[in-house]
Design a protein around this motif. Structure first.
Motif, PDB file in Angstrom:
ATOM      1  N   ALA A 148       0.587  -1.147  -0.077  1.00 31.74           N
ATOM      2  CA  ALA A 148      -0.047  -0.029  -0.036  1.00 31.74           C
ATOM      3  C   ALA A 148       0.966   1.167  -0.092  1.00 31.74           C
ATOM      4  O   ALA A 148       2.199   0.851   0.665  1.00 31.74           O
ATOM      5  CB  ALA A 148      -0.989   0.163   1.152  1.00 31.74           C
ATOM      6  N   ALA A 149       0.397   2.573  -0.329  1.00 34.78           N
ATOM      7  CA  ALA A 149       0.567   4.133  -0.211  1.00 34.78           C
ATOM      8  C   ALA A 149       1.340   3.667   1.421  1.00 34.78           C
ATOM      9  O   ALA A 149       0.751   3.568   2.433  1.00 34.78           O
ATOM     10  CB  ALA A 149       0.323   5.104  -0.461  1.00 34.78           C
ATOM     11  N   ASN A 150       2.779   4.763   1.583  1.00 36.28           N
ATOM     12  CA  ASN A 150       3.017   4.274   2.400  1.00 36.28           C
ATOM     13  C   ASN A 150       4.123   5.527   2.301  1.00 36.28           C
ATOM     14  O   ASN A 150       4.326   6.428   1.729  1.00 36.28           O
ATOM     15  CB  ASN A 150       4.038   3.336   2.415  1.00 36.28           C
ATOM     16  N   SER A 193      18.226  -4.013  -3.908  1.00 31.09           N
ATOM     17  CA  SER A 193      18.657  -2.606  -3.393  1.00 31.09           C
ATOM     18  C   SER A 193      17.646  -1.307  -4.625  1.00 31.09           C
ATOM     19  O   SER A 193      18.272  -0.549  -5.047  1.00 31.09           O
ATOM     20  CB  SER A 193      19.889  -1.363  -3.163  1.00 31.09           C
ATOM     21  N   ASN A 194      16.744  -2.415  -5.155  1.00 29.70           N
ATOM     22  CA  ASN A 194      15.995  -1.609  -5.617  1.00 29.70           C
ATOM     23  C   ASN A 194      15.112  -0.320  -4.025  1.00 29.70           C
ATOM     24  O   ASN A 194      15.023  -0.827  -2.931  1.00 29.70           O
ATOM     25  CB  ASN A 194      14.599  -1.687  -6.065  1.00 29.70           C
ATOM     26  N   GLU A 195      13.968   0.933  -4.434  1.00 32.15           N
ATOM     27  CA  GLU A 195      13.552   2.107  -3.449  1.00 32.15           C
ATOM     28  C   GLU A 195      11.768   1.945  -3.554  1.00 32.15           C
ATOM     29  O   GLU A 195      12.021   2.138  -4.740  1.00 32.15           O
ATOM     30  CB  GLU A 195      15.053   2.855  -3.632  1.00 32.15           C
ATOM     31  N   PHE A 196      11.787   2.225  -2.654  1.00 31.20           N
ATOM     32  CA  PHE A 196      10.654   2.736  -2.086  1.00 31.20           C
ATOM     33  C   PHE A 196      11.242   4.386  -2.570  1.00 31.20           C
ATOM     34  O   PHE A 196      11.250   4.689  -2.196  1.00 31.20           O
ATOM     35  CB  PHE A 196       9.949   2.289  -0.290  1.00 31.20           C
ATOM     36  N   ILE A 197       8.943   4.790  -2.963  1.00 37.08           N
ATOM     37  CA  ILE A 197       9.222   5.885  -3.004  1.00 37.08           C
ATOM     38  C   ILE A 197       7.740   6.090  -2.026  1.00 37.08           C
ATOM     39  O   ILE A 197       7.073   6.146  -2.318  1.00 37.08           O
ATOM     40  CB  ILE A 197       8.134   6.180  -4.622  1.00 37.08           C
ATOM     41  N   ASP A 198       8.256   7.159  -1.607  1.00 37.83           N
ATOM     42  CA  ASP A 198       7.663   8.245   0.007  1.00 37.83           C
ATOM     43  C   ASP A 198       5.982   8.062  -1.282  1.00 37.83           C
ATOM     44  O   ASP A 198       6.177   9.253  -2.186  1.00 37.83           O
ATOM     45  CB  ASP A 198       8.334   8.944   0.405  1.00 37.83           C
ATOM     46  N   GLY A 199       4.871   7.831  -0.423  1.00 39.51           N
ATOM     47  CA  GLY A 199       3.163   8.037  -0.502  1.00 39.51           C
ATOM     48  C   GLY A 199       3.098   7.425  -2.403  1.00 39.51           C
ATOM     49  O   GLY A 199       2.204   7.462  -2.939  1.00 39.51           O
TER      50      GLY A 199
END
Length: 248
Positions: A148-150, A193-199
């Motif tokens: 989910a959006a985080n 090491s991929n990355e989440f994007i805020d929101g």
């Protein structure tokens, strides 16, 4: 097939490994199983255990179970590690979502064994989350993990590895590097090491094969979508050593 609610039909397993001072989250109504030395950790956390399994070679401090705790005593020599026995027992009781604490860190061979167990659960259409040292490890087979959006900080890592020989149709929409319809192998490291994007919501999916996914404990737990029906179980509880092994 649709999505599996990871809060429904949940089993929390206390394993015997490292806990790093982490708080164990036990959802209401969850089946709680202690695997051998996990009994010590459950007692320390003050958590009521529904079932205790193991040969009890690693229980050190906790008192013996009371009459109110169902106990499955296993022989010291057997094929399955105690954690796999715990998951098999939960599976036979209808559980398909497992949260395992004390499964990461400590002995590397135990950690690798536990990752293999998570992959086995995924290959049967369930999901196992291994918690430890601020990380979560899980596996997905022929399906997708939907995050989910985080609000995790930009740059929070998520890594994906092929567990099967080949994992085809791997996509990672919503992450910093949007992998699309890729083929990964278990001899090639190309998902680190991929990355989440805020929101932003994110997905890790694989059309054919099994992936191991690692992400920080602060990220939202994903829901599981299976792309087809799965068959089979985790196997019968092992109480002996395979005939192919030679005892000396």
């Amino acid at each position: 097939m649709g999505r599996m609610d990871t809060a429904c039909g949940t089993c929390v397993v206390f394993a015997a490994g490292e806990y790093y001072g982490e708080q164990v989250d036990v959802p209401d109504g969850a089946l709680v199983i202690a695997a051998d030395g996990g009994w010590d950790h459950a007692a320390e956390a003050g958590v009521t255990v529904d079932l205790l399994v193991g040969d009890f070679d690693s229980v050190e401090h906790a008192p013996a179970p009371t009459d109110g705790v169902e106990t499955l005593v296993l022989p010291a020599q057997k094929d399955d590690p105690d954690l796999l026995t715990a998951l098999k027992t939960g599976w036979l009781r209808g559980v398909r979502t497992f949260h395992v604490y004390g499964a990461l860190g400590g002995r590397v061979d135990h950690t690798l064994s536990n990752v293999q167990v998570a992959a086995l659960v995924s290959a049967r259409g369930g999901i196992a989350f291994l918690h430890g040292d601020g990380q979560v490890v899980t596996a997905v087979t022929d399906g997708a993990l939907h995050f989910a959006a985080n609000t995790v900080p930009d740059g929070t890592p998520l890594s994906v590895f092929a567990h099967s020989d080949r994992a085809r149709g791997v996509s990672e929409p919503g992450l910093r590097y949007e992998l699309r319809d890729a083929t990964m192998t278990n001899l090639q490291v190309n998902g680190l090491s991929n990355e989440f994007i805020d929101g932003h919501a994110a997905t890790v999916s694989v059309r054919d094969g099994t992936l191991v996914v690692v992400f920080p404990a602060g990220a939202p737990l994903p829901s599981l979508e299976s792309f087809h029906a799965f068959h089979g179980d985790l196997g019968a509880v092992s109480t002996e050593v395979s005939a192919v092994l030679v005892r000396r």
